[in-house]
Scaffold this active site. Structure first.
Site, PDB file in Angstrom:
ATOM      1  CE  LYS A  68       0.419 -12.832  27.230  1.00 32.91           C
ATOM      2  NZ  LYS A  68       1.627 -12.488  27.991  1.00 32.91           N
TER       3      LYS A  68
ATOM      4  NE  ARG B 201       0.398  -4.434  27.544  1.00 29.23           N
ATOM      5  CZ  ARG B 201      -0.292  -5.249  26.745  1.00 29.23           C
ATOM      6  NH1 ARG B 201      -1.587  -5.094  26.605  1.00 29.23           N
ATOM      7  NH2 ARG B 201       0.315  -6.206  26.087  1.00 29.23           N
TER       8      ARG B 201
ATOM      9  CE1 TYR C 219      11.293   6.198  39.774  1.00 33.10           C
ATOM     10  CE2 TYR C 219      10.909   8.542  39.485  1.00 33.10           C
ATOM     11  CZ  TYR C 219      11.339   7.320  38.981  1.00 33.10           C
ATOM     12  OH  TYR C 219      11.798   7.234  37.711  1.00 33.10           O
TER      13      TYR C 219
HETATM   14  N1  DSN Z   1       3.043 -11.344  23.112  1.00 35.17           N
HETATM   15  C1  DSN Z   1       2.535 -12.432  23.897  1.00 35.17           C
HETATM   16  C2  DSN Z   1       1.595 -13.286  23.128  1.00 35.17           C
HETATM   17  O1  DSN Z   1       0.878 -12.761  22.282  1.00 35.17           O
HETATM   18  O2  DSN Z   1       1.543 -14.487  23.355  1.00 35.17           O
HETATM   19  C3  DSN Z   1       3.608 -13.244  24.499  1.00 35.17           C
HETATM   20  O3  DSN Z   1       4.471 -12.433  25.170  1.00 35.17           O
END
Ligand code: DSN
Length: 416
Positions: free
Chosen positions: A228, A234, A53
């Site tokens: 992404k 994440r 924590y």
């Molecule tokens: N869920 C994401 C996407 O697929 O673009 C956006 O937050």
């Protein structure tokens, strides 16, 4: 004494993880927001840092025992500031939506007017969509895209901003294939006295690699996910100018969250280190090349490609000309081992849960080393499946070909 392995402690979860590992290895993953985190990122994320924590920030924590965690968070922040050319960064948001909520908390009061790209035009729920808390607690004025070319109409953005005087102006997308004019958003925000927030969740990897314009010099605050095109675990992050650092930090903690996920912070630090390499720049460049080549190949096969192509990592396909809706097409593609998502296209006459389009992205396939020749094969497979979505034998044959191709390509982070 060694502890029993997961497959002994919990065979069901162990088997499900193995199944997902196999699915990710054997399929061509075309969901524009997904990727493969590296083995090193996965190791950091699966570490003992999950046990600690650390409410607060480095050297100002509410728990003792931060000798290591402070260093982890400072490493992550330092690497990210350098990579993105930012004055300040907060790496504690649990993901993109909480990062965006922190922006509202830092700069707005309930009832304030906010503007963002409408969901139906490729925006995000948290940019003021009616079903999101951001559309319920704030007065949301969405802007859209032009009917003629499906691009964001900066004249419309300016006119709406002048009429409604938003407190907060968002530039950010989840299903928009073109670059954003961050300088124009800045000048509109200045004209109406708005805070300008850029949400680069989809394009963060492209931005830090220099293959997409950066909003850092223009925006007051920049939010992002980390998993992404950035290829981390994440998570979320918020960049801002120094003058806003205290407001953003206070909004994240204690405003919205408790303890940061330190294992994720470590994974983000590793991803930032990987993103500093020439190999990552090559990767990001190839992501954009692959998307352009795939879009051109689909256009040549008679698909409707929204805006006629792409500048980034994704394309939006309008299936109307193919006589099939997005959802059955996505389901048939999934059976063929080509995993995408159905998506509304601008001015879609169909409902969001059964829309006309598909969203296709190249971040994951590029992480496996796929290049132009593979994009041509993917376009051919998509065409075959979408043309005969009920032909189970054809789809099974393509799934086998997809599996054979995937067997020849490494998938970062997976154990095979
Ligand atoms: N869920 C994401 C996407 O697929 O673009 C956006 O937050």
């Amino acid at each position: 004494m060694s502890e029993p392995n997961l497959n002994v402690v919990d065979p069901e979860i162990s088997r499900l993880i193995a199944d997902e590992n196999r699915r990710e290895f054997e399929t061509i993953r075309l969901i524009a927001s997904e990727n493969y985190a590296s083995h090193a990122v996965m190791q950091a994320t699966g570490s003992c840092l999950t046990n600690k924590y650390s409410e607060g920030y480095a050297k100002k924590r509410y728990y003792e025992g931060q000798q290591v965690i402070d260093q982890v968070e400072e490493l992550a922040c330092g690497r990210l500031r350098e990579l993105f050319g930012a004055e300040h960064v907060n790496v504690q948001p649990y993901s993109g939506s909480p990062a965006n909520l922190a922006v509202y908390l830092a700069f707005c009061n309930a009832g304030d007017t906010v503007m963002g790209l409408g969901l139906a035009s490729g925006g995000h729920l948290t940019h003021g969509h009616s079903v999101s808390i951001t559309g319920k607690y704030f007065k949301s004025i969405p802007y859209g895209v032009r009917r003629t070319d499906c691009r964001i109409d900066m004249d419309e953005v300016r006119a709406l901003a002048k009429e409604h005087r938003p407190k907060l102006l968002w530039a950010g997308t989840t299903a928009y294939p073109r670059t954003l004019d961050f300088a124009a958003f800045r000048s509109i925000a200045d004209e109406v006295g708005a805070i300008f927030a850029a949400d680069i969740a989809h394009i963060a990897g492209l931005v830090c690699a220099g293959v997409h314009p950066s909003p850092m010099a223009f925006a007051d605050v920049v939010t992002s996910t980390t998993h992404k095109t950035f290829r981390g675990p994440r998570g979320g992050m918020i960049f801002c100018k120094k003058e806003h650092a205290a407001a953003i930090d206070k909004a994240v903690f204690p405003g919205l969250q408790g303890g940061p996920h330190n294992h994720t912070t470590a994974g983000i630090a590793v991803a930032a280190k990987e993103a500093q390499t020439p190999a990552f720049k090559q990767y990001a460049t190839q992501v954009v090349t692959n998307a352009r080549v795939l879009a051109e190949a689909l256009l040549a096969r008679g698909f409707g490609v929204v805006t006629g192509g792409t500048d980034n990592h994704l394309m939006l396909i309008d299936l109307t000309s193919k006589g099939v809706a997005g959802k059955p097409a996505a389901q048939a593609l999934d059976r063929a081992g080509l995993v995408a998502n159905y998506n509304a296209v601008p001015f879609d006459p169909r409902k969001p849960f059964d829309p006309s389009g598909l969203r296709i992205g190249t971040p994951s396939v590029t992480s496996r080393g796929m290049k132009e020749p593979e994009m041509a094969r993917i376009a051919a497979w998509i065409d075959q499946v979408v043309s005969t979505p009920s032909d189970d034998a054809l789809i099974a044959g393509i799934a086998a070909e997809v599996k054979a191709l995937c067997a020849t390509l490494p998938a970062p982070g997976l154990t095979v």
